[in-house]
Design an enzyme around this catalytic site. Structure first.
Site, PDB file in Angstrom:
ATOM      1  N   GLY A  11       0.835  -1.197   0.000  1.00  5.64           N
ATOM      2  CA  GLY A  11       0.000   0.000   0.000  1.00  5.64           C
ATOM      3  C   GLY A  11       0.871   1.248   0.000  1.00  5.64           C
ATOM      4  O   GLY A  11       2.079   1.176  -0.284  1.00  5.64           O
ATOM      5  N   LEU A  12       0.276   2.382   0.326  1.00 11.36           N
ATOM      6  CA  LEU A  12       1.024   3.644   0.282  1.00 11.36           C
ATOM      7  C   LEU A  12       2.200   3.624   1.258  1.00 11.36           C
ATOM      8  O   LEU A  12       3.289   4.130   0.934  1.00 11.36           O
ATOM      9  CB  LEU A  12       0.086   4.812   0.591  1.00 11.36           C
ATOM     10  CG  LEU A  12       0.720   6.206   0.568  1.00 11.36           C
ATOM     11  CD1 LEU A  12       1.432   6.490  -0.753  1.00 11.36           C
ATOM     12  CD2 LEU A  12      -0.323   7.279   0.844  1.00 11.36           C
ATOM     13  N   LYS A  32       0.764  -9.859  -0.919  1.00 11.10           N
ATOM     14  CA  LYS A  32      -0.065 -11.074  -0.943  1.00 11.10           C
ATOM     15  C   LYS A  32      -0.725 -11.305  -2.295  1.00 11.10           C
ATOM     16  O   LYS A  32      -0.957 -12.429  -2.691  1.00 11.10           O
ATOM     17  CB  LYS A  32      -1.175 -10.976   0.106  1.00 11.10           C
ATOM     18  CG  LYS A  32      -0.736 -11.374   1.480  1.00 11.10           C
ATOM     19  CD  LYS A  32      -1.890 -11.822   2.350  1.00 11.10           C
ATOM     20  CE  LYS A  32      -2.807 -10.691   2.728  1.00 11.10           C
ATOM     21  NZ  LYS A  32      -3.721 -11.071   3.816  1.00 11.10           N
ATOM     22  N   ALA A  39      -5.768  -1.686   0.518  1.00 10.31           N
ATOM     23  CA  ALA A  39      -6.770  -0.669   0.865  1.00 10.31           C
ATOM     24  C   ALA A  39      -6.403   0.720   0.332  1.00 10.31           C
ATOM     25  O   ALA A  39      -7.289   1.510   0.011  1.00 10.31           O
ATOM     26  CB  ALA A  39      -6.954  -0.620   2.379  1.00 10.31           C
ATOM     27  N   ALA A  43      -8.835   3.974  -1.509  1.00  9.21           N
ATOM     28  CA  ALA A  43      -9.143   5.223  -0.790  1.00  9.21           C
ATOM     29  C   ALA A  43      -9.744   6.246  -1.747  1.00  9.21           C
ATOM     30  O   ALA A  43      -9.142   6.578  -2.768  1.00  9.21           O
ATOM     31  CB  ALA A  43      -7.873   5.777  -0.151  1.00  9.21           C
ATOM     32  N   GLU A 113     -14.171  17.316   4.850  1.00 16.10           N
ATOM     33  CA  GLU A 113     -14.830  16.091   5.282  1.00 16.10           C
ATOM     34  C   GLU A 113     -15.231  16.219   6.748  1.00 16.10           C
ATOM     35  O   GLU A 113     -14.838  17.168   7.427  1.00 16.10           O
ATOM     36  CB  GLU A 113     -13.911  14.881   5.064  1.00 16.10           C
ATOM     37  CG  GLU A 113     -13.638  14.614   3.586  1.00 16.10           C
ATOM     38  CD  GLU A 113     -12.754  13.401   3.346  1.00 16.10           C
ATOM     39  OE1 GLU A 113     -12.142  12.913   4.308  1.00 16.10           O
ATOM     40  OE2 GLU A 113     -12.672  12.946   2.194  1.00 16.10           O
ATOM     41  N   HIS A 239     -17.053   2.812   8.968  1.00 21.51           N
ATOM     42  CA  HIS A 239     -17.402   3.897   8.045  1.00 21.51           C
ATOM     43  C   HIS A 239     -18.922   3.984   8.034  1.00 21.51           C
ATOM     44  O   HIS A 239     -19.601   2.961   7.873  1.00 21.51           O
ATOM     45  CB  HIS A 239     -16.861   3.629   6.636  1.00 21.51           C
ATOM     46  CG  HIS A 239     -16.868   4.870   5.789  1.00 21.51           C
ATOM     47  ND1 HIS A 239     -18.029   5.405   5.287  1.00 21.51           N
ATOM     48  CD2 HIS A 239     -15.874   5.696   5.392  1.00 21.51           C
ATOM     49  CE1 HIS A 239     -17.739   6.508   4.617  1.00 21.51           C
ATOM     50  NE2 HIS A 239     -16.441   6.707   4.664  1.00 21.51           N
ATOM     51  N   ARG A 291     -16.943  10.386  12.259  1.00 22.08           N
ATOM     52  CA  ARG A 291     -17.491   9.117  11.790  1.00 22.08           C
ATOM     53  C   ARG A 291     -18.132   8.273  12.886  1.00 22.08           C
ATOM     54  O   ARG A 291     -19.138   7.615  12.645  1.00 22.08           O
ATOM     55  CB  ARG A 291     -16.373   8.292  11.131  1.00 22.08           C
ATOM     56  CG  ARG A 291     -15.974   8.856   9.790  1.00 22.08           C
ATOM     57  CD  ARG A 291     -14.815   8.085   9.217  1.00 22.08           C
ATOM     58  NE  ARG A 291     -14.485   8.643   7.906  1.00 22.08           N
ATOM     59  CZ  ARG A 291     -13.493   8.225   7.161  1.00 22.08           C
ATOM     60  NH1 ARG A 291     -12.719   7.243   7.588  1.00 22.08           N
ATOM     61  NH2 ARG A 291     -13.255   8.763   5.984  1.00 22.08           N
ATOM     62  N   HIS A 352     -14.182  -0.145   8.756  1.00 23.13           N
ATOM     63  CA  HIS A 352     -13.412   0.616   7.777  1.00 23.13           C
ATOM     64  C   HIS A 352     -11.931   0.757   8.121  1.00 23.13           C
ATOM     65  O   HIS A 352     -11.083   0.694   7.248  1.00 23.13           O
ATOM     66  CB  HIS A 352     -14.043   2.004   7.641  1.00 23.13           C
ATOM     67  CG  HIS A 352     -13.420   2.867   6.583  1.00 23.13           C
ATOM     68  ND1 HIS A 352     -13.334   2.469   5.262  1.00 23.13           N
ATOM     69  CD2 HIS A 352     -12.860   4.099   6.645  1.00 23.13           C
ATOM     70  CE1 HIS A 352     -12.752   3.430   4.562  1.00 23.13           C
ATOM     71  NE2 HIS A 352     -12.449   4.412   5.375  1.00 23.13           N
ATOM     72  N   ARG A 387     -10.208   7.905  14.301  1.00 20.59           N
ATOM     73  CA  ARG A 387      -9.418   8.566  13.251  1.00 20.59           C
ATOM     74  C   ARG A 387     -10.210   9.680  12.583  1.00 20.59           C
ATOM     75  O   ARG A 387     -11.367   9.496  12.210  1.00 20.59           O
ATOM     76  CB  ARG A 387      -9.030   7.524  12.194  1.00 20.59           C
ATOM     77  CG  ARG A 387      -8.337   8.110  10.979  1.00 20.59           C
ATOM     78  CD  ARG A 387      -8.043   7.029   9.959  1.00 20.59           C
ATOM     79  NE  ARG A 387      -9.241   6.581   9.288  1.00 20.59           N
ATOM     80  CZ  ARG A 387      -9.519   6.825   8.008  1.00 20.59           C
ATOM     81  NH1 ARG A 387      -8.698   7.535   7.273  1.00 20.59           N
ATOM     82  NH2 ARG A 387     -10.620   6.357   7.468  1.00 20.59           N
TER      83      ARG A 387
END
Length: 535
Positions: A11-12, A32, A39, A43, A113, A239, A291, A352, A387
């Protein structure tokens, strides 16, 4: 299989660590599946950073601390926020095609957001992760110092104390890891001076999740088994808005829809209350509440009224605006017969993000020397009890760079020879159905007993079931040749135990952890830290 650095996960976090190190180090990336199957690639919303003079570090820090419900580490939060702009500038230098806005100071569009007091989310339409990952993937594939191992599954890290290779009085150290080649079934021994776990979160511990199938908590479980502490695992972020449709597995409806004026309404099944906007009754911030608040409000309305979903309506915005800002969501919903320019979107909460993880410092260092964790696998203290939207990719970039800088500054070490994987005492499994049955049972009872609203009785029930499953899975692991599914199930049951034990240790409700038995919040916020038993 000798490398300076072995990175597990693509990922990132993994790709940024690799690119920062590859100029001076020989790097392996173990993935994998394909590089883009994690994920990060999914995003939608974007990356939070202070990029406008009307915004400030203090405001971003404060928004993060408020969302984190008193549990954020203020030093970690400040460090990550203050290094945000340089992280974004690095991505722009790499060629990431963020959505432009000629009227903005930096020349890029910023959205807002839930939980943010300012517009500070830089994005590439509504597929930011994909744009970032595609750009970095091309650079990683082209780099001569980076070796890629796709369709390879990490089994466990190798530590000096387990091998008896530790000199008297010296500190145990990570020396590499065992990895299974999925195509051949062979187990490879990777020797590495530094091993970085960037395997993402553990969404697949639950029945309903926005996460890809790869999110099985591998890095968290591997670090725990290697003797590293984990923290705050009870804080599982749901989420609030995952698309509710039988053919739309794990499709997330970004927070930015609410940021641009989307309203949550009760559906026709709610009878006389149909069409009622309910968020203002739960929180004065309405749809822009964090959230955890929105997810709990939706869960409350669904349980109270016996409905399976609620509606998210953005159809009052001009069709051109929606098609420009949310092209992926517009297209996917249209495929399923939902025109978001005219109709509301049916949504439900789903797991999430894993806010807790392996305890690390701000260079990603864990309790085991030579072993690091970056991104959702780690717990730096940034996310606290909840988060803040779009802080996760920021953390991957900032801590990924800091981790690479620390590793690059370390002197070269002499590595002992590592033993090969021993399969001499195992046989082929005769009952694969045991794995699929246990996998299904685990995810169902985690959803039912360890969900958005918890009770001590439900948690204890889950704890009992996990102990039985763990015994069965450990016996299976000892006696039969390993498979990809067995490795993931072994990791999932370890992570499920960490989530439940952390939740039972918290005698209050805070952020994402809401207990009916302990509905109040204690005056002092303390992290939950679990220490592995000595083996």
């Amino acid at each position: 299989m000798k490398f300076d650095v072995a990175i597990v996960g693509s990922g990132l976090a993994g790709l940024s660590v690799a690119l920062h190190l590859a100029q001076t180090r020989k790097v392996a990336i173990v993935s994998k599946r394909e590089l883009l199957d994690g994920a990060s690639n999914w995003a939608q919303g974007g990356i939070a950073a202070v990029l406008d003079s009307g915004d400030s570090y203090e405001e971003h820090i404060n928004d993060t601390l408020v969302a984190g419900a008193g549990m954020c580490d203020e030093g970690a939060t400040r460090y990550i926020v203050e290094h945000g702009r340089e992280a974004i500038e690095w991505l722009i230098e790499q060629g990431v095609p963020f959505t432009r806005d000629p009227t903005a100071e930096l020349g890029f569009h910023l959205t807002r957001e839930g939980g943010h007091s300012q517009r500070r989310i830089i994005h590439a339409a509504d597929a930011t992760g994909h744009a970032v990952q595609l750009t970095l993937e091309q650079k990683v594939r082209a780099h001569p110092n980076i070796s890629l191992f796709e369709h390879h599954c990490a089994i466990d890290v190798i530590s000096s104390d387990k091998l008896g290779a530790k000199a008297p009085g010296s500190t145990p150290r990570c020396l590499g890891l065992y990895v299974q080649d999925e195509k051949s079934g062979a187990v490879l021994t990777f020797e590495a001076e530094h091993t970085v776990l960037c395997t993402g979160g553990a969404g697949k511990t639950y029945l309903y999740t926005t996460n890809p199938d790869t999110a099985t908590g591998d890095g968290i479980a591997m670090a725990w088994r290697a003797g590293c502490r984990v923290s705050n695992m009870e804080f599982i972020q749901f989420h609030p808005t995952c698309l509710y449709h039988p053919y739309a597995k794990s499709f997330l409806i970004t927070e930015a829809i609410r940021g641009e004026g989307g309203r949550l309404l009760l559906p026709p099944e709610a009878g006389a209350a149909a069409g009622t906007r309910f968020m203002p009754m739960h929180d004065e911030r309405g749809e822009l509440a964090p959230r955890d608040v929105v997810a709990r409000a939706i869960d409350f309305e669904m349980k109270k009224r016996g409905i399976d979903y609620v509606n998210l309506d953005i159809s009052h915005q001009p069709p051109e605006f929606l098609k420009e800002h949310f092209p992926t969501i517009y297209a996917r919903c249209l495929e399923l017969g939902i025109d978001i320019t005219k109709q509301p979107i049916p949504v439900v909460p789903a797991v999430h993000f894993t806010c807790g993880g392996v305890v690390t410092d701000l260079a990603g260092r864990t309790d085991l020397e030579g072993l690091y964790a970056v991104g959702e696998t780690a717990c730096t203290g940034l996310h606290g009890a909840n988060r803040l939207a779009s802080n996760s990719l920021l953390e991957c970039l900032v801590i990924g760079r800091a981790c690479a800088q620390f590793v690059a500054a370390q002197p070269k070490l002499e590595q002992p020879a590592l033993p090969q994987w021993d399969e001499s005492r195992v046989t082929d499994a005769d009952e694969e159905v045991v794995i699929s049955h246990n996998w299904d049972e685990l995810r169902r009872f985690m959803w039912n007993y360890v969900g958005i609203v918890r009770t001590t009785k439900r948690l204890e029930r889950a704890q009992h079931r996990i102990a039985l499953l763990k015994e069965e899975i450990d016996e299976y692991y000892r006696n039969f040749r390993i498979t990809h599914d067995l490795l993931e199930l072994r990791n999932l049951v370890d992570v499920a135990a960490l989530i439940v034990n952390s939740a039972l240790s918290r005698h209050e409700s805070r952020g994402l952890h809401f207990s009916r038995d302990y509905p109040n919040t204690l005056p002092k916020a303390l992290p939950s830290v679990l220490t592995p038993p000595r083996r």
